[in-house]
Scaffold this motif. Structure first.
Motif, PDB file in Angstrom:
ATOM      1  N   LEU A   1       0.853  -1.190   0.000  1.00 56.14           N
ATOM      2  CA  LEU A   1       0.000   0.000   0.000  1.00 56.14           C
ATOM      3  C   LEU A   1       0.887   1.237   0.000  1.00 56.14           C
ATOM      4  O   LEU A   1       1.950   1.256   0.645  1.00 56.14           O
ATOM      5  N   THR A   2       0.469   2.261  -0.699  1.00 56.34           N
ATOM      6  CA  THR A   2       1.258   3.483  -0.781  1.00 56.34           C
ATOM      7  C   THR A   2       0.460   4.659  -0.243  1.00 56.34           C
ATOM      8  O   THR A   2      -0.779   4.647  -0.253  1.00 56.34           O
ATOM      9  N   ALA A   3       1.179   5.669   0.246  1.00 54.52           N
ATOM     10  CA  ALA A   3       0.525   6.868   0.779  1.00 54.52           C
ATOM     11  C   ALA A   3      -0.431   7.439  -0.266  1.00 54.52           C
ATOM     12  O   ALA A   3      -0.106   7.528  -1.445  1.00 54.52           O
ATOM     13  N   GLY A   4      -1.629   7.775   0.191  1.00 53.73           N
ATOM     14  CA  GLY A   4      -2.641   8.314  -0.703  1.00 53.73           C
ATOM     15  C   GLY A   4      -3.654   7.292  -1.169  1.00 53.73           C
ATOM     16  O   GLY A   4      -4.741   7.655  -1.624  1.00 53.73           O
ATOM     17  N   SER A   5      -3.323   5.995  -1.076  1.00 45.17           N
ATOM     18  CA  SER A   5      -4.293   4.980  -1.465  1.00 45.17           C
ATOM     19  C   SER A   5      -5.329   4.808  -0.355  1.00 45.17           C
ATOM     20  O   SER A   5      -5.142   5.259   0.777  1.00 45.17           O
ATOM     21  N   VAL A   6      -6.437   4.160  -0.686  1.00 43.86           N
ATOM     22  CA  VAL A   6      -7.563   4.040   0.238  1.00 43.86           C
ATOM     23  C   VAL A   6      -7.618   2.646   0.847  1.00 43.86           C
ATOM     24  O   VAL A   6      -7.575   1.641   0.130  1.00 43.86           O
ATOM     25  N   ALA A   7      -7.709   2.605   2.160  1.00 46.81           N
ATOM     26  CA  ALA A   7      -7.962   1.356   2.878  1.00 46.81           C
ATOM     27  C   ALA A   7      -9.334   1.457   3.518  1.00 46.81           C
ATOM     28  O   ALA A   7      -9.730   2.524   3.999  1.00 46.81           O
ATOM     29  N   GLY A   8     -10.065   0.365   3.502  1.00 44.20           N
ATOM     30  CA  GLY A   8     -11.359   0.341   4.174  1.00 44.20           C
ATOM     31  C   GLY A   8     -11.250  -0.409   5.482  1.00 44.20           C
ATOM     32  O   GLY A   8     -10.394  -1.275   5.647  1.00 44.20           O
ATOM     33  N   VAL A   9     -12.117  -0.059   6.433  1.00 43.47           N
ATOM     34  CA  VAL A   9     -12.165  -0.816   7.679  1.00 43.47           C
ATOM     35  C   VAL A   9     -13.632  -1.082   8.005  1.00 43.47           C
ATOM     36  O   VAL A   9     -14.474  -0.184   7.962  1.00 43.47           O
ATOM     37  N   LEU A  10     -13.931  -2.345   8.272  1.00 47.33           N
ATOM     38  CA  LEU A  10     -15.278  -2.801   8.596  1.00 47.33           C
ATOM     39  C   LEU A  10     -15.180  -3.552   9.915  1.00 47.33           C
ATOM     40  O   LEU A  10     -14.908  -4.749   9.951  1.00 47.33           O
ATOM     41  N   ALA A  11     -15.366  -2.811  11.009  1.00 50.34           N
ATOM     42  CA  ALA A  11     -15.109  -3.389  12.324  1.00 50.34           C
ATOM     43  C   ALA A  11     -16.016  -2.764  13.367  1.00 50.34           C
ATOM     44  O   ALA A  11     -16.409  -1.602  13.259  1.00 50.34           O
ATOM     45  N   ARG A  12     -16.316  -3.556  14.365  1.00 58.31           N
ATOM     46  CA  ARG A  12     -17.068  -3.042  15.505  1.00 58.31           C
ATOM     47  C   ARG A  12     -16.114  -2.285  16.433  1.00 58.31           C
ATOM     48  O   ARG A  12     -14.924  -2.154  16.140  1.00 58.31           O
ATOM     49  N   ASP A  13     -16.642  -1.813  17.544  1.00 56.99           N
ATOM     50  CA  ASP A  13     -15.843  -0.972  18.443  1.00 56.99           C
ATOM     51  C   ASP A  13     -14.926  -1.823  19.317  1.00 56.99           C
ATOM     52  O   ASP A  13     -15.380  -2.488  20.260  1.00 56.99           O
ATOM     53  N   HIS A  14     -13.643  -1.806  18.992  1.00 61.99           N
ATOM     54  CA  HIS A  14     -12.632  -2.514  19.772  1.00 61.99           C
ATOM     55  C   HIS A  14     -11.259  -1.995  19.333  1.00 61.99           C
ATOM     56  O   HIS A  14     -11.155  -1.126  18.453  1.00 61.99           O
ATOM     57  N   ARG A  15     -10.216  -2.505  19.931  1.00 58.97           N
ATOM     58  CA  ARG A  15      -8.862  -1.997  19.669  1.00 58.97           C
ATOM     59  C   ARG A  15      -8.465  -2.118  18.198  1.00 58.97           C
ATOM     60  O   ARG A  15      -7.711  -1.289  17.692  1.00 58.97           O
ATOM     61  N   GLY A  16      -8.953  -3.143  17.514  1.00 64.89           N
ATOM     62  CA  GLY A  16      -8.597  -3.310  16.108  1.00 64.89           C
ATOM     63  C   GLY A  16      -9.037  -2.133  15.260  1.00 64.89           C
ATOM     64  O   GLY A  16      -8.305  -1.686  14.368  1.00 64.89           O
ATOM     65  N   LEU A  17     -10.227  -1.602  15.523  1.00 67.13           N
ATOM     66  CA  LEU A  17     -10.708  -0.440  14.781  1.00 67.13           C
ATOM     67  C   LEU A  17      -9.869   0.789  15.095  1.00 67.13           C
ATOM     68  O   LEU A  17      -9.466   1.538  14.195  1.00 67.13           O
ATOM     69  N   ILE A  18      -9.568   1.000  16.372  1.00 69.22           N
ATOM     70  CA  ILE A  18      -8.778   2.170  16.777  1.00 69.22           C
ATOM     71  C   ILE A  18      -7.381   2.094  16.178  1.00 69.22           C
ATOM     72  O   ILE A  18      -6.834   3.090  15.681  1.00 69.22           O
ATOM     73  N   LEU A  19      -6.765   0.919  16.215  1.00 73.57           N
ATOM     74  CA  LEU A  19      -5.422   0.756  15.644  1.00 73.57           C
ATOM     75  C   LEU A  19      -5.443   0.992  14.139  1.00 73.57           C
ATOM     76  O   LEU A  19      -4.517   1.591  13.584  1.00 73.57           O
ATOM     77  N   ALA A  20      -6.493   0.542  13.458  1.00 79.12           N
ATOM     78  CA  ALA A  20      -6.594   0.763  12.016  1.00 79.12           C
ATOM     79  C   ALA A  20      -6.671   2.251  11.699  1.00 79.12           C
ATOM     80  O   ALA A  20      -6.020   2.748  10.769  1.00 79.12           O
ATOM     81  N   ILE A  21      -7.465   2.998  12.480  1.00 85.60           N
ATOM     82  CA  ILE A  21      -7.606   4.444  12.263  1.00 85.60           C
ATOM     83  C   ILE A  21      -6.270   5.145  12.475  1.00 85.60           C
ATOM     84  O   ILE A  21      -5.838   5.966  11.662  1.00 85.60           O
ATOM     85  N   SER A  22      -5.614   4.826  13.583  1.00 83.36           N
ATOM     86  CA  SER A  22      -4.346   5.482  13.914  1.00 83.36           C
ATOM     87  C   SER A  22      -3.248   5.100  12.925  1.00 83.36           C
ATOM     88  O   SER A  22      -2.470   5.955  12.475  1.00 83.36           O
ATOM     89  N   ALA A  23      -3.178   3.822  12.564  1.00 84.15           N
ATOM     90  CA  ALA A  23      -2.123   3.366  11.649  1.00 84.15           C
ATOM     91  C   ALA A  23      -2.292   3.949  10.258  1.00 84.15           C
ATOM     92  O   ALA A  23      -1.312   4.307   9.594  1.00 84.15           O
ATOM     93  N   ALA A  24      -3.521   4.074   9.792  1.00 84.45           N
ATOM     94  CA  ALA A  24      -3.756   4.627   8.463  1.00 84.45           C
ATOM     95  C   ALA A  24      -3.214   6.050   8.374  1.00 84.45           C
ATOM     96  O   ALA A  24      -2.590   6.436   7.371  1.00 84.45           O
ATOM     97  N   GLY A  25      -3.428   6.845   9.410  1.00 86.77           N
ATOM     98  CA  GLY A  25      -2.902   8.206   9.409  1.00 86.77           C
ATOM     99  C   GLY A  25      -1.392   8.240   9.355  1.00 86.77           C
ATOM    100  O   GLY A  25      -0.800   9.058   8.634  1.00 86.77           O
ATOM    101  N   ARG A  26      -0.741   7.353  10.076  1.00 87.98           N
ATOM    102  CA  ARG A  26       0.718   7.320  10.103  1.00 87.98           C
ATOM    103  C   ARG A  26       1.295   6.863   8.760  1.00 87.98           C
ATOM    104  O   ARG A  26       2.386   7.273   8.376  1.00 87.98           O
ATOM    105  N   ALA A  27       0.561   6.020   8.051  1.00 88.89           N
ATOM    106  CA  ALA A  27       1.022   5.525   6.754  1.00 88.89           C
ATOM    107  C   ALA A  27       0.625   6.442   5.603  1.00 88.89           C
ATOM    108  O   ALA A  27       1.030   6.209   4.465  1.00 88.89           O
ATOM    109  N   GLY A  28      -0.180   7.465   5.896  1.00 85.45           N
ATOM    110  CA  GLY A  28      -0.636   8.368   4.839  1.00 85.45           C
ATOM    111  C   GLY A  28      -1.746   7.790   3.995  1.00 85.45           C
ATOM    112  O   GLY A  28      -1.996   8.251   2.876  1.00 85.45           O
ATOM    113  N   LEU A  29      -2.437   6.763   4.511  1.00 80.14           N
ATOM    114  CA  LEU A  29      -3.549   6.155   3.786  1.00 80.14           C
ATOM    115  C   LEU A  29      -4.841   6.908   4.081  1.00 80.14           C
ATOM    116  O   LEU A  29      -5.043   7.393   5.196  1.00 80.14           O
TER     117      LEU A  29
END
Length: 546
Positions: free
Chosen positions: A97-125
């Motif tokens: 995956l490269t900065a600027g590309s789109v990742a989707g997340v389909l998750a209920r409320d738990h650490r996996g969703l929060i980590l996905a949100i935070s990690a996407a920002g750090r990767a530029g996704l």
């Protein structure tokens, strides 16, 4: 009010509002003006990584061992959340995956969703937050429209992934007991365990995120945000007393704007955020008591289900630490507002806004006692105006008009290319409302929910609020259905209270006694429950199919 035709006055006015917002953020503890070095660093990170990632970074530096998140798997500290976010970001980049590309997340409320949100920002996704209530055709259409290049998802949604190309990278954010990992899929925990926990190189521009609208009238639209000013947090903290280094239980889904924005602000203040994958009213009380939570974030339907447990059950949990209840996402009826304050005290705050405009208004406890059901007043950096059908400004009290909002969070237009109407910098919310004699805003209904019956304009919310006052009515929705005589007739769909057996004619007589005759529903239909989406909004199109 400055006009856009007066640029200098507008700039001065905006500068003054920004200054007041900075002061208010300092008072609330979101920023520290006595440590300008930390404040400026956080602002720079916000411009590069976006608010969610930058807020976690900031708290991890100043309070690394403070609890950041609690879910069914336990507690993560801010240091752990920060390092695991970095590891996941590096793993996503290593997957191609490269900065600027789109990742989707389909998750209920738990650490996996929060980590996905935070990690996407750090990767530029750019992260597209998908609705957990999607059917397979909706999910496939939205994923294609948003140009998703990888999907992070809970294992319970494995069957939905069949609608996407098999070559699309898939990362499981949560694996339920008994579920197998599909061939070719990765597991988030494994990626984190083998990933580099240091911050990846900064992307050239922030990836941003796309929050989907509720989709109550059709396919959800994508509302993107690439950059969000740090001042946006003032829209919540200006009128809601968030705790600092306390505990917030967020029952609202984080994939939608209410849960998302409250999580970001709560994190900025160093709070422990408590999440549960599924809402259960008594379990929510248990979690509030167990974690000694200061604040609850919910949608009105959740609050109603908690109150249905009864005062004895609620008192059993001794919620002495609970100082704030913030609700948003759908209409708060006057009856529910009054009953909540009778049980919990002066803690209720009613947030009005939308995915597109941000926070338009907030009603505080004293507002809701004065005028139950009001959405209150605009916070700092937001302005509300009413316009008639000829786009003329309405300033008189008790005169309904279309609600428009000017906000510090600019809307970039939907990802399908459409936009919303704007008048002099104010964007429509799609609602009809009025101001009362105290200057408090009231929402009368959705513009597109208006029913023309026998030549009269009817907004369902007025009838729904009236019927909600009855002890034998648990929930109600009023819709219009085709009628050969009137064109459209009113139908009330009612969920009765436990043990109650209301009579349809009695309900009609009750409306006739309190409202104009043309507002009396011709049909009363009793159902076990109202169809709602994952954010608690009634699906009126599903009611029309009954």
């Amino acid at each position: 009010m400055p006009s856009t035709s007066d640029p200098l006055t507008t700039r001065l006015h905006n500068a003054a509002r920004s200054a007041r917002a900075v002061v208010r953020l300092h008072q609330a503890g979101v920023i520290d003006l006595t440590r300008l070095d930390l404040t400026l660093r956080a602002a720079r990170n916000n411009n590069v990584y976006g608010p969610p990632a930058s807020m976690i970074m900031a708290v991890a530096r100043r309070a690394p061992d403070a609890p950041a998140l609690a879910d069914e798997r336990g507690v993560l500290t801010y240091r752990e959340l920060d390092e695991q976010s970095n590891a996941l970001a590096n793993a996503l980049l290593a997957m191609g995956l490269t900065a600027g590309s789109v990742a989707g997340v389909l998750a209920r409320d738990h650490r996996g969703l929060i980590l996905a949100i935070s990690a996407a920002g750090r990767a530029g996704l750019r992260l597209a937050l998908m609705n957990t209530g999607f059917a397979k055709p909706q999910f496939a259409e939205v994923a294609a429209r948003e140009n998703v290049r990888a999907m992070l998802h809970d294992s319970e949604f494995n069957d939905l992934l069949d609608a996407l190309p098999s070559s699309l990278p898939r990362i499981l954010t949560w694996v339920d007991a008994g579920h197998t990992v599909p061939v070719g899929a990765s597991v988030l925990d494994n990626l984190i365990a083998t990933g580099n926990p240091t911050l990846p190189p900064p992307p050239e521009r922030p990836g941003g995120f796309t929050i989907l609208t509720s989709g109550t009238t059709g396919l959800p639209k994508g509302a993107p945000r690439t950059k969000v000013t740090p001042l946006a947090s003032v829209q919540l903290v200006d009128r809601i007393p968030f705790p600092r280094r306390g505990t917030i239980l967020i029952a609202s889904p984080v994939f939608h704007s209410t849960g998302f924005s409250n999580w970001v602000v709560g994190t900025a203040l160093g709070n422990k955020i408590v999440l549960a994958r599924r809402f259960d009213p008594e379990n929510t009380l248990r979690l509030l008591a167990e974690h000694r939570a200061d604040m609850l974030v919910a949608v009105p339907t959740m609050l109603q289900r908690i109150l249905q447990l009864g005062p004895e059950v609620i008192r059993r949990y001794g919620l002495t630490t609970l100082k704030t209840i913030a609700v948003s996402g759908s209409a708060l009826s006057p009856e529910l507002a009054a009953r909540t304050q009778d049980i919990f005290g002066a803690v209720l705050h009613n947030i009005y806004g939308s995915t597109e405009v941000g926070i338009a208004a907030v009603a505080q406890p004293q507002d809701l006692r004065l005028a139950p059901g009001t959405v209150g007043r605009p916070p700092l950096t937001s302005q509300v105006a009413l316009f008639d059908d000829q786009d003329r400004r309405i300033t008189e009290s008790h005169l309904p008009g279309r609600v428009f909002v000017r906000s510090a969070i600019p809307f970039e237009g939907y990802t399908d290319g459409r936009h919303k109407q704007v008048i002099d910098g104010y964007m429509t919310t799609g609602d009809i409302g009025h101001l009362d004699a105290h200057g408090l805003l009231h929402i009368d209904g959705r513009d597109d929910d208006m029913i023309v019956s026998g030549g009269e304009n009817v907004y369902p919310l007025e009838i729904e609020n009236l019927l909600a006052e009855r002890a034998d009515v648990q929930e109600v929705a009023v819709i219009g259905v085709e009628d050969p005589e009137f064109g459209t007739r009113l139908r009330a769909v009612v969920v009765t209270s436990p043990g109650a057996t209301p009579n349809a004619e009695e309900i009609k007589a009750y409306v006739r006694t309190n409202l104009a005759r043309y507002k009396v529903p011709r049909d009363i239909v009793f159902v076990d429950q109202l169809p709602r989406n994952a954010t608690g909004k009634v699906l009126r199109r599903a009611l029309r199919d009954l």
